[in-house]
Write a protein that holds these residues in place. Structure first.
Motif, PDB file in Angstrom:
ATOM      1  N   GLY A  68       8.666 -13.252  12.057  1.00 33.67           N
ATOM      2  CA  GLY A  68       7.231 -13.426  12.097  1.00 33.67           C
ATOM      3  C   GLY A  68       6.628 -13.385  10.719  1.00 33.67           C
ATOM      4  O   GLY A  68       7.332 -13.251   9.718  1.00 33.67           O
ATOM      5  N   GLU A  69       5.318 -13.507  10.683  1.00 27.43           N
ATOM      6  CA  GLU A  69       4.572 -13.459   9.431  1.00 27.43           C
ATOM      7  C   GLU A  69       3.277 -12.684   9.633  1.00 27.43           C
ATOM      8  O   GLU A  69       2.592 -12.869  10.636  1.00 27.43           O
ATOM      9  CB  GLU A  69       4.217 -14.864   8.947  1.00 27.43           C
ATOM     10  N   LEU A  70       2.981 -11.819   8.672  1.00 31.58           N
ATOM     11  CA  LEU A  70       1.695 -11.129   8.635  1.00 31.58           C
ATOM     12  C   LEU A  70       0.885 -11.782   7.535  1.00 31.58           C
ATOM     13  O   LEU A  70       1.337 -11.854   6.390  1.00 31.58           O
ATOM     14  CB  LEU A  70       1.864  -9.648   8.314  1.00 31.58           C
ATOM     15  N   THR A  71      -0.295 -12.282   7.873  1.00 31.46           N
ATOM     16  CA  THR A  71      -1.184 -12.885   6.889  1.00 31.46           C
ATOM     17  C   THR A  71      -2.387 -11.969   6.733  1.00 31.46           C
ATOM     18  O   THR A  71      -3.002 -11.567   7.726  1.00 31.46           O
ATOM     19  CB  THR A  71      -1.631 -14.287   7.350  1.00 31.46           C
ATOM     20  N   LEU A  72      -2.699 -11.624   5.485  1.00 25.55           N
ATOM     21  CA  LEU A  72      -3.795 -10.705   5.234  1.00 25.55           C
ATOM     22  C   LEU A  72      -4.465 -11.030   3.912  1.00 25.55           C
ATOM     23  O   LEU A  72      -3.896 -11.722   3.068  1.00 25.55           O
ATOM     24  CB  LEU A  72      -3.306  -9.258   5.234  1.00 25.55           C
ATOM     25  N   THR A  73      -5.666 -10.509   3.750  1.00 25.25           N
ATOM     26  CA  THR A  73      -6.343 -10.578   2.467  1.00 25.25           C
ATOM     27  C   THR A  73      -6.347  -9.177   1.877  1.00 25.25           C
ATOM     28  O   THR A  73      -6.405  -8.180   2.611  1.00 25.25           O
ATOM     29  CB  THR A  73      -7.791 -11.087   2.595  1.00 25.25           C
ATOM     30  N   ALA A  74      -6.263  -9.102   0.548  1.00 28.06           N
ATOM     31  CA  ALA A  74      -6.336  -7.824  -0.149  1.00 28.06           C
ATOM     32  C   ALA A  74      -6.796  -8.075  -1.576  1.00 28.06           C
ATOM     33  O   ALA A  74      -6.380  -9.045  -2.208  1.00 28.06           O
ATOM     34  CB  ALA A  74      -4.980  -7.125  -0.153  1.00 28.06           C
ATOM     35  N   THR A  75      -7.671  -7.201  -2.057  1.00 26.92           N
ATOM     36  CA  THR A  75      -8.185  -7.328  -3.408  1.00 26.92           C
ATOM     37  C   THR A  75      -7.687  -6.220  -4.328  1.00 26.92           C
ATOM     38  O   THR A  75      -7.775  -6.346  -5.540  1.00 26.92           O
ATOM     39  CB  THR A  75      -9.724  -7.336  -3.414  1.00 26.92           C
ATOM     40  N   ASP A  76      -7.163  -5.131  -3.768  1.00 25.49           N
ATOM     41  CA  ASP A  76      -6.646  -4.028  -4.574  1.00 25.49           C
ATOM     42  C   ASP A  76      -5.669  -3.213  -3.734  1.00 25.49           C
ATOM     43  O   ASP A  76      -5.598  -3.381  -2.516  1.00 25.49           O
ATOM     44  CB  ASP A  76      -7.791  -3.131  -5.053  1.00 25.49           C
ATOM     45  N   TYR A  77      -4.906  -2.351  -4.378  1.00 27.06           N
ATOM     46  CA  TYR A  77      -3.896  -1.564  -3.684  1.00 27.06           C
ATOM     47  C   TYR A  77      -3.697  -0.212  -4.366  1.00 27.06           C
ATOM     48  O   TYR A  77      -4.042  -0.025  -5.536  1.00 27.06           O
ATOM     49  CB  TYR A  77      -2.551  -2.300  -3.666  1.00 27.06           C
ATOM     50  N   ARG A  78      -3.117   0.702  -3.605  1.00 36.87           N
ATOM     51  CA  ARG A  78      -2.594   1.971  -4.119  1.00 36.87           C
ATOM     52  C   ARG A  78      -1.310   2.234  -3.350  1.00 36.87           C
ATOM     53  O   ARG A  78      -1.228   1.957  -2.155  1.00 36.87           O
ATOM     54  CB  ARG A  78      -3.571   3.120  -3.918  1.00 36.87           C
ATOM     55  N   ILE A  79      -0.311   2.781  -4.048  1.00 40.49           N
ATOM     56  CA  ILE A  79       0.988   3.070  -3.431  1.00 40.49           C
ATOM     57  C   ILE A  79       1.241   4.565  -3.568  1.00 40.49           C
ATOM     58  O   ILE A  79       1.018   5.152  -4.634  1.00 40.49           O
ATOM     59  CB  ILE A  79       2.121   2.282  -4.124  1.00 40.49           C
ATOM     60  N   PHE A  80       1.762   5.165  -2.479  1.00 40.03           N
ATOM     61  CA  PHE A  80       2.016   6.599  -2.466  1.00 40.03           C
ATOM     62  C   PHE A  80       3.456   6.878  -2.049  1.00 40.03           C
ATOM     63  O   PHE A  80       4.005   6.180  -1.194  1.00 40.03           O
ATOM     64  CB  PHE A  80       1.079   7.300  -1.470  1.00 40.03           C
ATOM     65  N   ASN A  81       4.056   7.931  -2.624  1.00 37.44           N
ATOM     66  CA  ASN A  81       5.396   8.332  -2.195  1.00 37.44           C
ATOM     67  C   ASN A  81       5.285   9.163  -0.921  1.00 37.44           C
ATOM     68  O   ASN A  81       4.194   9.363  -0.387  1.00 37.44           O
ATOM     69  CB  ASN A  81       6.138   9.075  -3.314  1.00 37.44           C
ATOM     70  N   ASN A  82       6.414   9.667  -0.452  1.00 39.08           N
ATOM     71  CA  ASN A  82       6.402  10.394   0.822  1.00 39.08           C
ATOM     72  C   ASN A  82       5.720  11.756   0.724  1.00 39.08           C
ATOM     73  O   ASN A  82       5.485  12.398   1.735  1.00 39.08           O
ATOM     74  CB  ASN A  82       7.809  10.518   1.399  1.00 39.08           C
ATOM     75  N   ASN A  83       5.376  12.190  -0.495  1.00 44.97           N
ATOM     76  CA  ASN A  83       4.621  13.436  -0.682  1.00 44.97           C
ATOM     77  C   ASN A  83       3.139  13.177  -0.899  1.00 44.97           C
ATOM     78  O   ASN A  83       2.386  14.093  -1.213  1.00 44.97           O
ATOM     79  CB  ASN A  83       5.174  14.226  -1.872  1.00 44.97           C
TER      80      ASN A  83
END
Length: 148
Positions: A104-119
């Protein structure tokens, strides 16, 4: 996966923890996307009949399904394999299959991001790049050892 207005949160299990000491088999990261005005998933469900189930997976018939419900998407068990980006803010996440889904495919819009570890600590793209490089280096070492 959860969506609140224009905020989308995705959780991923990454394979790189498998080569850490001690190994972390199912290391999870969280990605928070902002500017997510649009979210759609197109996927292919294997037809659920006896004749179809007897065929090799690659030859099974499928039915196209579409959803914009994050909870439904989360339950599909799709794994992101690659992505396509189209300016200015459209991402298509190309996903492989799961037990009942033929991709499948997920189509989305995004203008910014943040990534977090498991903590819950913020991760940089450089850290993710380093982990990926270490993982591939370990795989190369393993292959080199097998050749000896």
């Amino acid at each position: 996966m959860s969506k609140d207005r224009e905020a989308l949160t995705l959780e991923f299990v990454i394979p790189w923890g498998q080569v850490w000491t001690p190994a972390v088999v199912e290391y999870q990261i969280k990605v928070e996307l902002s500017g997510c005005r649009s979210l759609l998933c197109e996927y292919y469900l294997f037809k659920d009949d006896k004749a179809n189930k007897l065929k090799p997976v690659a030859l099974r018939e499928t039915e196209k399904r579409i959803t914009s419900a994050p909870l439904t998407m989360e339950k599909l068990g799709l794994e992101v394999q690659s992505y396509t980006f189209t300016q200015p803010d459209v991402y298509v996440l190309h996903c492989n299959s799961s037990r009942e889904i033929a991709g499948g495919e997920l189509t989305l819009t995004a203008t910014d991001y943040r990534i977090f570890n498991n903590n819950g600590e913020v991760l940089s793209l450089d850290q993710l790049r380093q982990w990926a490089t270490e993982w591939w280096d370990r795989i190369q070492e393993m292959w080199d050892e097998q050749k000896k």
